[in-house]
Write a protein that holds these residues in place. Structure first.
Motif, PDB file in Angstrom:
ATOM      1  N   HIS A  25      27.487   5.381  68.333  1.00  0.00           N
ATOM      2  CA  HIS A  25      27.919   6.517  68.385  1.00  0.00           C
ATOM      3  C   HIS A  25      27.985   7.006  67.130  1.00  0.00           C
ATOM      4  CE1 HIS A  25      31.381   9.587  68.846  1.00  0.00           C
ATOM      5  NE2 HIS A  25      30.522   9.931  69.796  1.00  0.00           N
ATOM      6  N   LYS A  26      26.998   8.005  67.042  1.00  0.00           N
ATOM      7  CA  LYS A  26      26.751   8.551  65.498  1.00  0.00           C
ATOM      8  C   LYS A  26      27.892   9.155  64.948  1.00  0.00           C
ATOM      9  CE  LYS A  26      21.871   9.207  66.055  1.00  0.00           C
ATOM     10  NZ  LYS A  26      20.831  10.039  66.045  1.00  0.00           N
ATOM     11  N   PRO A  27      28.512  10.117  65.261  1.00  0.00           N
ATOM     12  CA  PRO A  27      29.937  10.687  64.604  1.00  0.00           C
ATOM     13  C   PRO A  27      30.768   9.515  64.166  1.00  0.00           C
ATOM     14  CG  PRO A  27      29.287  11.956  66.745  1.00  0.00           C
ATOM     15  CD  PRO A  27      28.446  10.741  66.596  1.00  0.00           C
ATOM     16  N   SER A  28      30.975   8.700  64.945  1.00  0.00           N
ATOM     17  CA  SER A  28      32.258   7.668  64.710  1.00  0.00           C
ATOM     18  C   SER A  28      31.662   6.487  63.948  1.00  0.00           C
ATOM     19  CB  SER A  28      32.968   7.074  65.817  1.00  0.00           C
ATOM     20  OG  SER A  28      32.182   6.392  66.812  1.00  0.00           O
ATOM     21  N   GLY A  29      30.391   6.104  64.211  1.00  0.00           N
ATOM     22  CA  GLY A  29      29.807   4.897  63.596  1.00  0.00           C
ATOM     23  C   GLY A  29      30.137   3.621  64.481  1.00  0.00           C
ATOM     24  N   VAL A  30      30.626   4.037  65.733  1.00  0.00           N
ATOM     25  CA  VAL A  30      30.985   2.630  66.491  1.00  0.00           C
ATOM     26  C   VAL A  30      29.761   2.263  67.416  1.00  0.00           C
ATOM     27  CG1 VAL A  30      32.440   1.692  68.307  1.00  0.00           C
ATOM     28  CG2 VAL A  30      33.309   3.278  66.619  1.00  0.00           C
ATOM     29  N   TYR A  32      28.629   0.634  71.000  1.00  0.00           N
ATOM     30  CA  TYR A  32      28.859   0.138  72.323  1.00  0.00           C
ATOM     31  C   TYR A  32      27.722  -0.645  73.034  1.00  0.00           C
ATOM     32  CZ  TYR A  32      32.556   3.729  71.529  1.00  0.00           C
ATOM     33  OH  TYR A  32      33.438   4.456  71.139  1.00  0.00           O
ATOM     34  N   PRO A  46      33.260  -1.119  73.359  1.00  0.00           N
ATOM     35  CA  PRO A  46      33.082  -1.131  71.877  1.00  0.00           C
ATOM     36  C   PRO A  46      33.483  -2.511  71.395  1.00  0.00           C
ATOM     37  CG  PRO A  46      35.095  -0.189  72.494  1.00  0.00           C
ATOM     38  CD  PRO A  46      34.543  -0.260  73.633  1.00  0.00           C
ATOM     39  N   LYS A  52      34.763   3.592  77.055  1.00  0.00           N
ATOM     40  CA  LYS A  52      34.465   4.806  77.446  1.00  0.00           C
ATOM     41  C   LYS A  52      33.282   4.855  78.442  1.00  0.00           C
ATOM     42  CE  LYS A  52      34.651   6.625  72.956  1.00  0.00           C
ATOM     43  NZ  LYS A  52      34.381   7.922  72.019  1.00  0.00           N
ATOM     44  N   TRP A  65      24.329   9.929  70.345  1.00  0.00           N
ATOM     45  CA  TRP A  65      23.830   8.597  70.382  1.00  0.00           C
ATOM     46  C   TRP A  65      22.606   8.241  70.001  1.00  0.00           C
ATOM     47  CZ3 TRP A  65      27.954   5.946  72.126  1.00  0.00           C
ATOM     48  CH2 TRP A  65      29.001   6.559  72.744  1.00  0.00           C
TER      49      TRP A  65
END
Length: 69
Positions: A25-30, A32, A46, A52, A65
């Motif tokens: 997830h690019k905006p958060s760097g998490v 999954y 995650p 999610k 993504w």
């Protein structure tokens, strides 16, 4: 048997047994792991935090993504 379709429950179990797909997830760097649920839906788990849910269309958005190998 030829021509038979697995139930959605069997499809989910089979998907969980296979190597999971991973998405960033690019905006958060998490990162999954994505497990196919039913129809067009994935459960995204995650490393930490709550899971999610996303559709195939959601995951195809390259601005949000990135599929990891």
């Amino acid at each position: 048997m030829s021509g038979m379709t697995d139930s959605s429950q069997v499809q989910r179990i089979n998907a969980q047994c296979n190597r999971p797909e991973c998405y960033l997830h690019k905006p958060s760097g998490v990162r999954y792991s994505a497990a196919f649920e039913a129809g067009d839906s994935y459960a995204l788990d995650p490393i930490y935090g709550q899971s999610k849910h996303a559709t195939t269309q959601d995951l195809a958005n390259a601005e949000i993504w990135e599929r990891l190998s």
